[in-house]
Design a protein around this motif. Sequence first.
Motif, mmCIF file in Angstrom:
data_model
loop_
_atom_site.group_PDB
_atom_site.id
_atom_site.type_symbol
_atom_site.label_atom_id
_atom_site.label_comp_id
_atom_site.label_asym_id
_atom_site.label_seq_id
_atom_site.Cartn_x
_atom_site.Cartn_y
_atom_site.Cartn_z
ATOM 1 N N ASN A 61 0.824 -1.214 0.000
ATOM 2 C CA ASN A 61 0.000 0.000 0.000
ATOM 3 C C ASN A 61 0.858 1.264 0.000
ATOM 4 O OD1 ASN A 61 -2.337 -1.462 0.004
ATOM 5 N ND2 ASN A 61 -2.726 -1.239 2.191
ATOM 6 N N ALA A 62 1.895 1.284 0.845
ATOM 7 C CA ALA A 62 2.758 2.469 0.901
ATOM 8 C C ALA A 62 3.426 2.696 -0.456
ATOM 9 C CB ALA A 62 3.806 2.299 2.005
ATOM 10 N N GLY A 63 3.862 1.610 -1.089
ATOM 11 C CA GLY A 63 4.465 1.722 -2.415
ATOM 12 C C GLY A 63 3.470 2.239 -3.441
ATOM 13 N N LEU A 64 2.225 1.746 -3.350
ATOM 14 C CA LEU A 64 1.168 2.185 -4.272
ATOM 15 C C LEU A 64 0.949 3.689 -4.150
ATOM 16 C CD1 LEU A 64 -1.009 0.975 -6.260
ATOM 17 C CD2 LEU A 64 -2.572 1.005 -4.310
ATOM 18 N N ALA A 65 0.912 4.172 -2.903
ATOM 19 C CA ALA A 65 0.725 5.606 -2.668
ATOM 20 C C ALA A 65 1.905 6.398 -3.233
ATOM 21 C CB ALA A 65 0.572 5.870 -1.172
ATOM 22 N N GLU A 66 3.124 5.935 -2.994
ATOM 23 C CA GLU A 66 4.298 6.655 -3.500
ATOM 24 C C GLU A 66 4.333 6.650 -5.026
ATOM 25 O OE1 GLU A 66 6.369 8.496 -1.886
ATOM 26 O OE2 GLU A 66 5.974 7.925 0.194
ATOM 27 N N TYR A 67 3.919 5.538 -5.626
ATOM 28 C CA TYR A 67 3.969 5.431 -7.088
ATOM 29 C C TYR A 67 2.985 6.409 -7.743
ATOM 30 C CZ TYR A 67 4.258 3.342 -11.747
ATOM 31 O OH TYR A 67 4.451 3.137 -13.089
ATOM 32 N N HIS A 68 1.784 6.490 -7.192
ATOM 33 C CA HIS A 68 0.752 7.301 -7.855
ATOM 34 C C HIS A 68 0.674 8.739 -7.350
ATOM 35 C CE1 HIS A 68 -0.931 4.134 -10.312
ATOM 36 N NE2 HIS A 68 -0.758 3.325 -9.285
ATOM 37 N N THR B 271 6.512 -2.010 -12.459
ATOM 38 C CA THR B 271 7.026 -2.001 -13.826
ATOM 39 C C THR B 271 6.157 -1.052 -14.643
ATOM 40 O OG1 THR B 271 5.696 -3.909 -14.406
ATOM 41 C CG2 THR B 271 7.906 -4.347 -13.585
ATOM 42 N N GLU B 272 6.381 -1.008 -15.969
ATOM 43 C CA GLU B 272 5.679 -0.045 -16.813
ATOM 44 C C GLU B 272 4.155 -0.103 -16.622
ATOM 45 O OE1 GLU B 272 8.416 -1.388 -17.751
ATOM 46 O OE2 GLU B 272 9.583 0.082 -18.900
ATOM 47 N N GLY B 273 3.542 1.054 -16.668
ATOM 48 C CA GLY B 273 2.094 1.129 -16.598
ATOM 49 C C GLY B 273 1.541 0.883 -15.202
ATOM 50 N N GLY B 274 2.406 0.894 -14.195
ATOM 51 C CA GLY B 274 1.928 0.730 -12.824
ATOM 52 C C GLY B 274 1.699 -0.717 -12.418
ATOM 53 N N GLN B 275 2.143 -1.656 -13.262
ATOM 54 C CA GLN B 275 1.987 -3.065 -12.890
ATOM 55 C C GLN B 275 2.931 -3.386 -11.738
ATOM 56 O OE1 GLN B 275 -0.406 -5.226 -14.194
ATOM 57 N NE2 GLN B 275 -1.021 -3.193 -14.897
ATOM 58 N N ARG B 276 2.426 -4.122 -10.762
ATOM 59 C CA ARG B 276 3.253 -4.450 -9.607
ATOM 60 C C ARG B 276 3.681 -5.898 -9.636
ATOM 61 N NH1 ARG B 276 0.922 -2.266 -4.150
ATOM 62 N NH2 ARG B 276 -1.088 -2.697 -5.099
ATOM 63 N N LEU B 277 4.907 -6.100 -9.202
ATOM 64 C CA LEU B 277 5.441 -7.448 -9.145
ATOM 65 C C LEU B 277 4.822 -8.179 -7.959
ATOM 66 C CD1 LEU B 277 7.621 -8.865 -10.815
ATOM 67 C CD2 LEU B 277 9.241 -8.212 -9.032
ATOM 68 N N ARG B 278 4.172 -9.297 -8.242
ATOM 69 C CA ARG B 278 3.609 -10.129 -7.162
ATOM 70 C C ARG B 278 4.051 -11.562 -7.441
ATOM 71 N NH1 ARG B 278 -0.369 -7.481 -4.217
ATOM 72 N NH2 ARG B 278 -1.334 -5.707 -5.245
ATOM 73 N N TYR B 279 4.794 -12.103 -6.523
ATOM 74 C CA TYR B 279 5.370 -13.421 -6.759
ATOM 75 C C TYR B 279 4.916 -14.426 -5.702
ATOM 76 C CZ TYR B 279 8.799 -16.993 -7.768
ATOM 77 O OH TYR B 279 9.404 -18.166 -8.057
ATOM 78 N N ILE B 280 5.261 -14.171 -4.420
ATOM 79 C CA ILE B 280 4.726 -15.028 -3.364
ATOM 80 C C ILE B 280 3.874 -14.188 -2.419
ATOM 81 C CG2 ILE B 280 6.447 -16.869 -3.317
ATOM 82 C CD1 ILE B 280 7.727 -15.233 -0.920
ATOM 83 N N PHE B 281 2.749 -14.736 -1.977
ATOM 84 C CA PHE B 281 1.830 -14.052 -1.051
ATOM 85 C C PHE B 281 1.479 -12.647 -1.546
ATOM 86 C CE2 PHE B 281 4.059 -16.940 2.005
ATOM 87 C CZ PHE B 281 2.956 -17.693 2.352
ATOM 88 N N GLY B 282 1.450 -12.441 -2.848
ATOM 89 C CA GLY B 282 1.144 -11.114 -3.378
ATOM 90 C C GLY B 282 2.288 -10.130 -3.248
ATOM 91 N N TRP B 283 3.455 -10.613 -2.887
ATOM 92 C CA TRP B 283 4.645 -9.776 -2.699
ATOM 93 C C TRP B 283 5.637 -9.986 -3.831
ATOM 94 C CZ3 TRP B 283 7.632 -9.520 2.530
ATOM 95 C CH2 TRP B 283 6.926 -8.731 3.427
#
Length: 324
Positions: A117-124, A149-161
């Motif tokens: 969430n904190a990253g989402l806020a900083e990104y936008h 990554t481009e277009g605001g896509q977030r890397l989610r690999y394990i547990f949504g992280w």
Amino acid sequence: MRYALGIDLGGTNLKGGLVDETGRVLFKASRPTPVEQRAPEPVVETLISFADELRERARALGLEPEGVGFGPPNFVEGKDWIQRQVNNLPALNDYALRPPLAAALGEHIAIDNDVMNAGLAEYHFGEGHNYDRVLFMAIGTGIASSIFTEGGQRLRYIFGWPGDTGHIIVEPRGRLCTCGGRGCLETVAAGPAIRAAAMRIATTNKSPALAARLTGQNTLEARDVTEAALAGDRAAGEIWDEVGWYVGVALTSYLHIYDPHVILIGGGVAEAGELLLEPIRRTIQSLGSPYYLQHLRGVKKAALGPEAGLIGAAALILLPESLR
Ligand SMILES: [Zn+2]
């Protein structure tokens, strides 16, 4: 203008507020996190009554929030939001949080991990909005990251992280980590490691400033190391040089893997500012591959500070689904 409520579930306090679609916080409030509770129901009741209180306050201003976003500091699994690896609210461990919240607050609720969430806020809304690929690293009691990554896509690999980025090895012959590994970044650069380094140095004769603070207050925090360093205490400055070196070692590896255009450092430890950022930059410049370094336009302090988590929680409601 659209509005939503965001609630960040910190280890000490629940922080909540009303946020508009530009990321502006119209008001905020906090209440103690019910850490002593053994059963999930009283914790859920606290979350619901806090959300109700915030909603009433918004309505008193003539504003209607569209929903409520939550940000717990743990993993969230599946459509019922089963809480995994909950350290600060053990009553919620393995508990399905969504059904009781939806029954009380309606279907317009959302959840994600607090660092995401904190990253989402900083990104936008913060320091990341001018860049496509962003690596946000939060350094506090633990260390974790949110990677875009481009277009605001977030890397989610394990547990949504994007993976456990605080547990990359930076000192292979170093100390055991709380995760069971050895020499992880957290063992040398998270809040407890900084506190331990300060306590060690305060009991030698190398740092008069830290020794005096330890005598005065019986304990030391990262903030003490910052204030001592800013006042010219050389040993305190060296603690930040070393922390910055280790964070820089880790970030150089992430630079080579994720090729970010900017690296943002948030979390409580980032309050050290340039004391921390300068050795991070120096380390990345000295270790990094020129190919990736040429894409990196800065290593900066995140802009939104301790409000990033609640802004990001509200953004889960306010941003289109493709960006969450
Ligand atoms: Zn570890």
